[in-house]
Design a protein around this motif. Structure first.
Motif, PDB file in Angstrom:
ATOM      1  N   TYR A 131      41.563  35.672  81.843  1.00  0.00           N
ATOM      2  CA  TYR A 131      40.674  36.689  81.610  1.00  0.00           C
ATOM      3  C   TYR A 131      40.826  37.349  80.271  1.00  0.00           C
ATOM      4  O   TYR A 131      41.764  37.244  79.494  1.00  0.00           O
ATOM      5  CB  TYR A 131      40.643  37.478  82.815  1.00  0.00           C
ATOM      6  CG  TYR A 131      42.014  38.388  82.911  1.00  0.00           C
ATOM      7  CD1 TYR A 131      42.066  39.686  82.514  1.00  0.00           C
ATOM      8  CD2 TYR A 131      43.432  37.791  83.570  1.00  0.00           C
ATOM      9  CE1 TYR A 131      43.381  40.293  82.618  1.00  0.00           C
ATOM     10  CE2 TYR A 131      44.267  38.418  83.802  1.00  0.00           C
ATOM     11  CZ  TYR A 131      44.400  39.831  83.170  1.00  0.00           C
ATOM     12  OH  TYR A 131      45.533  40.398  83.382  1.00  0.00           O
ATOM     13  N   MET A 139      36.435  40.222  81.766  1.00  0.00           N
ATOM     14  CA  MET A 139      35.727  39.166  82.191  1.00  0.00           C
ATOM     15  C   MET A 139      36.600  38.220  82.344  1.00  0.00           C
ATOM     16  O   MET A 139      37.634  37.823  81.656  1.00  0.00           O
ATOM     17  CB  MET A 139      34.614  38.617  81.370  1.00  0.00           C
ATOM     18  CG  MET A 139      33.831  37.451  82.122  1.00  0.00           C
ATOM     19  SD  MET A 139      32.465  37.154  80.890  1.00  0.00           S
ATOM     20  CE  MET A 139      30.952  37.645  82.423  1.00  0.00           C
ATOM     21  N   GLN A 143      33.270  34.134  85.120  1.00  0.00           N
ATOM     22  CA  GLN A 143      32.089  35.017  84.873  1.00  0.00           C
ATOM     23  C   GLN A 143      32.341  36.347  85.863  1.00  0.00           C
ATOM     24  O   GLN A 143      31.223  37.031  85.931  1.00  0.00           O
ATOM     25  CB  GLN A 143      30.737  34.457  85.084  1.00  0.00           C
ATOM     26  CG  GLN A 143      30.549  33.104  83.857  1.00  0.00           C
ATOM     27  CD  GLN A 143      29.359  32.949  83.645  1.00  0.00           C
ATOM     28  OE1 GLN A 143      28.414  33.625  83.275  1.00  0.00           O
ATOM     29  NE2 GLN A 143      28.880  31.720  84.292  1.00  0.00           N
ATOM     30  N   SER A 145      33.139  39.867  86.090  1.00  0.00           N
ATOM     31  CA  SER A 145      33.106  41.057  85.112  1.00  0.00           C
ATOM     32  C   SER A 145      33.136  42.503  85.628  1.00  0.00           C
ATOM     33  O   SER A 145      32.644  42.389  86.965  1.00  0.00           O
ATOM     34  CB  SER A 145      32.255  40.874  84.044  1.00  0.00           C
ATOM     35  OG  SER A 145      32.327  41.891  82.984  1.00  0.00           O
ATOM     36  N   SER A 421      28.668  42.565  79.215  1.00  0.00           N
ATOM     37  CA  SER A 421      28.880  41.413  79.557  1.00  0.00           C
ATOM     38  C   SER A 421      27.819  40.610  80.296  1.00  0.00           C
ATOM     39  O   SER A 421      26.848  41.344  81.104  1.00  0.00           O
ATOM     40  CB  SER A 421      29.983  41.388  80.494  1.00  0.00           C
ATOM     41  OG  SER A 421      29.876  41.904  81.671  1.00  0.00           O
ATOM     42  N   VAL A 434      31.032  38.422  76.458  1.00  0.00           N
ATOM     43  CA  VAL A 434      30.895  39.641  76.317  1.00  0.00           C
ATOM     44  C   VAL A 434      30.782  40.118  75.009  1.00  0.00           C
ATOM     45  O   VAL A 434      31.439  39.478  74.147  1.00  0.00           O
ATOM     46  CB  VAL A 434      32.500  40.042  76.691  1.00  0.00           C
ATOM     47  CG1 VAL A 434      32.843  41.484  76.560  1.00  0.00           C
ATOM     48  CG2 VAL A 434      33.031  39.697  78.158  1.00  0.00           C
TER      49      VAL A 434
END
Length: 710
Positions: A131, A139, A143, A145, A421, A434
């Motif tokens: 991450y 994030m 995916q 976030s 994001s 992002v």
């Protein structure tokens, strides 16, 4: 699992009383803004989460934390909340936080010691995901976030290392969720469960930052998550509400979830003690009506509530102006919906524009009025005791400082970074992106950072607030922002022109870049895809440094000492005197209000000042529209010749950039130079040089005015 707190602890919890009244109206927290959108509210089916990390002392660097496998019976260390540089020091959270990349000339920090000593631990899981980390987890590789906003709450707790029972705060909770979860529901349940089990404490022990809100998304769903300590100091109270798929919601340092129905598991999640604690502490009486989470637990900001509610109004009004929401509302914005349906689907670039807002074109426009000075500086610095700053009676106390208020904009001078994001179900997880920028959004430029990349661009991983660093993205944009603020209404046009042209090209590039990466992934060429994404982001970040550094030099030359250079190729320099606008001259007594206009040769009084202002604003927008086309063409390797007509304003040149053959270097994480941006320059239009155009890049200065157009 068992908890190792490393020391005896005593629980300490607080409920707001009259004795704490000063803290109710004074909150030392920095305060962030976070926007969240469901997948049917966006132009491409993304869910959005955002965060403006508005923090005076924060470490503005980010790090790519790698995925990892862990042996059986291992533990995961828990660290105390820390926002300042370095927020973390160690070898296990990516290159950014390693000792060799930390400036020890500032202070001799040591891994595992002092402020970097763990305060406890929890059982580790066999595998943790990769991450991007900042002040909070941003994030992960699936995916997931989340954006953050601290919220005032009526209950506070002390952490274990300060004599309390609480081990968890929001930074660590968000990172653990990034490490262990693929979905928003998993993240919310995990963060809430760990906080209940191990105790939760806020960013500080005052009410102003004892609560938190995380705006959590995955490719399918978007949720708002609220949390605060319980009254024992050893657990937590939390709730989450799903944002409708066609909805946009926002949090600006105040809880926004009101009515809760935990039986509706499609739309609500929460701790079982939501109502019981409120009843026990007499924060809610069932006789008074249905349970309202915000009314029960949110801190009452009193006369300062527009600090929070006005930003929510502005976001809602920008995406759904047809609702005609009033900017004037109750302390807890009871008449605002939890989420609004935008009048038209919004894009990531639309949200980035919202991040740059100062209420322009509204009654709260921070570029207007005495507080902004003659040149419309939108910055309003933070209140505090100033007796050590100003002599005698000019100094004011902390209480006096907090007795008044300014408007609080979405874009603010003390932002360390901001991002938007995009989580999308229709693309591989490697293309989770992002849009990241450092410093105040109105003076910053976003760079796409993809989860499929293996590392982050150097300009986002270096620097501190202790030292200026020309290789740090933060410091380059801080230069621009601080100089631009001196003559803001004159300089902002040039800034917005550069931002608009770059935003447009990045948005256009996105489809082709992602198509090429998708093709590589379809062939199981994951390392090639990662290499391409690394080069793409690194090259954009590198060019950002070069372009905005040159742009800063341009601003310094163009605007200084109360004058503006309109023609850098004149036979004889004849700068335009900015002097001051009439309203300000009258305010300071230079002119008497309503004084007669005395014409000089070539002058004529405006027949209608309002009409003149409107006309100026009109031509400003015409000029910007024309400039967007011309600047984009010039900026991205296209030839634009000829000079602008006078009524469009004064164009000036930015020094030509290197030719495509010029190698651009970036520093690899180990300190060695690489040349990975060079090929990407030729591959992506944004990265191409315009040196073949002898006219260079042109910018327009104009008088700022008008609201954001989405």
């Amino acid at each position: 699992g068992a908890i190792n707190t490393m020391r005896p602890v005593v629980a300490v919890a607080f409920l707001a009383t009259a004795a704490l009244a000063a803290d109710v109206l004074k909150f030392d927290g920095d305060g962030c803004t976070s926007i969240i959108a469901g997948k049917k509210a966006t132009t491409d089916g993304s869910t959005f989460a955002t965060h403006t990390n508005d923090c005076m002392e924060c470490d503005f660097r980010i790090s790519k934390v790698p995925a990892a496998d862990h042996p059986p019976n291992s533990t995961r260390a828990i660290y105390a909340y820390r926002s300042a540089y370095p927020r973390y020091l160690g070898e296990d959270r990516g290159e950014t936080y390693r000792t060799k990349h930390t400036d020890m000339s500032i202070y001799p920090w040591a891994v595992g010691e002092g402020v970097h000593a763990p305060i406890g631990s929890i059982p580790q899981v066999p595998h943790t995901y990769a991450y991007i980390d900042g002040g909070y987890g941003i994030m992960n590789e699936h995916q997931l976030s989340m954006g953050e906003s601290t919220c005032g709450a009526k209950l506070t707790a002390l952490p274990v290392h300060k004599g309390g029972k609480a081990l968890m705060e929001m930074g660590e909770l968000s990172r653990i969720a990034m490490e262990r979860c693929k979905t928003a529901r998993c993240a919310i349940a995990l963060m809430g469960g760990l906080a209940e089990q191990y105790g939760y404490y806020g960013a500080d022990v005052t009410e102003g930052e004892s609560g938190e809100s995380m705006q959590v998304i995955d490719p399918e769903e978007a949720w708002v998550f609220h949390i605060l300590p319980d009254n024992t100091g050893a657990s937590a109270i939390w709730v989450a509400q799903r944002v409708p798929d066609d909805g946009v919601s926002a949090v600006a340092n105040q809880f926004v979830i009101h009515k809760v129905n935990l039986a509706d598991t499609e739309n609500f999640m929460g701790s079982t003690n939501l109502e019981t604690v409120a009843k026990r502490l007499k924060l809610w009486d069932p006789k008074d009506g249905d349970f309202d989470f915000t009314h029960a637990y949110a801190m009452d900001r009193g006369h300062l509530h527009p600090y929070a509610t006005r930003r929510v109004w502005r976001i809602f009004d920008l995406v759904a102006p047809s609702l005609n929401l009033s900017p004037y509302t109750s302390t807890f914005a009871d008449d605002y919906p939890f989420a609004v349906t935008p009048d038209k689907p919004i894009s990531a670039m639309d949200v980035i524009k919202i991040h740059r807002d100062h209420y322009e074109g509204t009654d709260f426009d921070m570029t207007k009025g005495v507080a902004g000075g003659p040149y419309g500086d939108p910055s309003r610095f933070d209140p505090g005791d100033t007796h050590k700053v100003y002599p005698g009676v000019e100094g004011i106390s902390e209480a006096e400082a907090w007795s008044g208020s300014f408007e609080r904009a979405i874009s603010i001078f003390r932002a360390s970074y901001s991002w938007v994001s995009q989580a999308r179900a229709h693309v591989p997880d490697e293309l989770g992106v992002v849009w990241f920028s450092q410093y105040a959004p109105h003076a910053a430029q976003s760079t796409p950072l993809y989860m499929g990349g293996s590392k982050l661009p150097k300009p986002f991983t270096v620097g501190s607030l202790f030292k200026f660093d020309p290789e740090s993205n933060y410091w380059v944009h801080a230069l621009v922002g601080n100089w631009a603020d001196r003559f803001y209404v004159h300089t902002i046009g040039d800034i917005q022109a550069l931002q608009a042209a770059t935003d447009m090209q990045l948005e256009q590039n996105q489809a082709s870049v992602e198509a090429e990466v998708g093709s590589l992934l379809a062939k199981n060429m994951t390392s090639s895809a990662a290499d391409l994404l690394d080069k793409y982001s690194a090259s954009i970040a590198s060019q950002d440094i070069k372009t905005w550094t040159e742009f800063f030099y341009l601003l310094v030359a163009k605007f200084k000492d109360g004058q503006r250079i309109d023609d850098f190729h004149a036979e004889t320099n004849a700068p335009t005197k900015l002097f001051y606008p009439r309203w300000w001259l009258e305010t300071v007594g230079y002119l008497f209000p309503g004084s007669q206009f005395i014409p000089t040769l070539g002058d004529s009084p405006p027949a209608n000042p309002d009409a003149a202002s409107s006309s100026s604003s009109f031509w400003s927008h015409v000029a910007v529209a024309a400039l967007s086309i011309g600047l984009t063409a010039c900026y991205f390797k296209m030839d634009l010749k000829g000079r602008a007509r006078k009524h469009l304003g004064a164009f000036v040149e930015l020094p030509a950039r290197p030719s495509p053959a010029t190698t651009m270097h970036s520093m690899a994480a180990d300190g060695e130079e690489d040349e990975e941006e060079t090929k990407a320059q030729d591959h992506f239009p944004l990265l191409s040089s315009s040196s073949g155009n002898s006219d260079g890049v042109r910018f327009l200065s104009y008088q700022h005015g008008g609201a954001i157009a989405l």
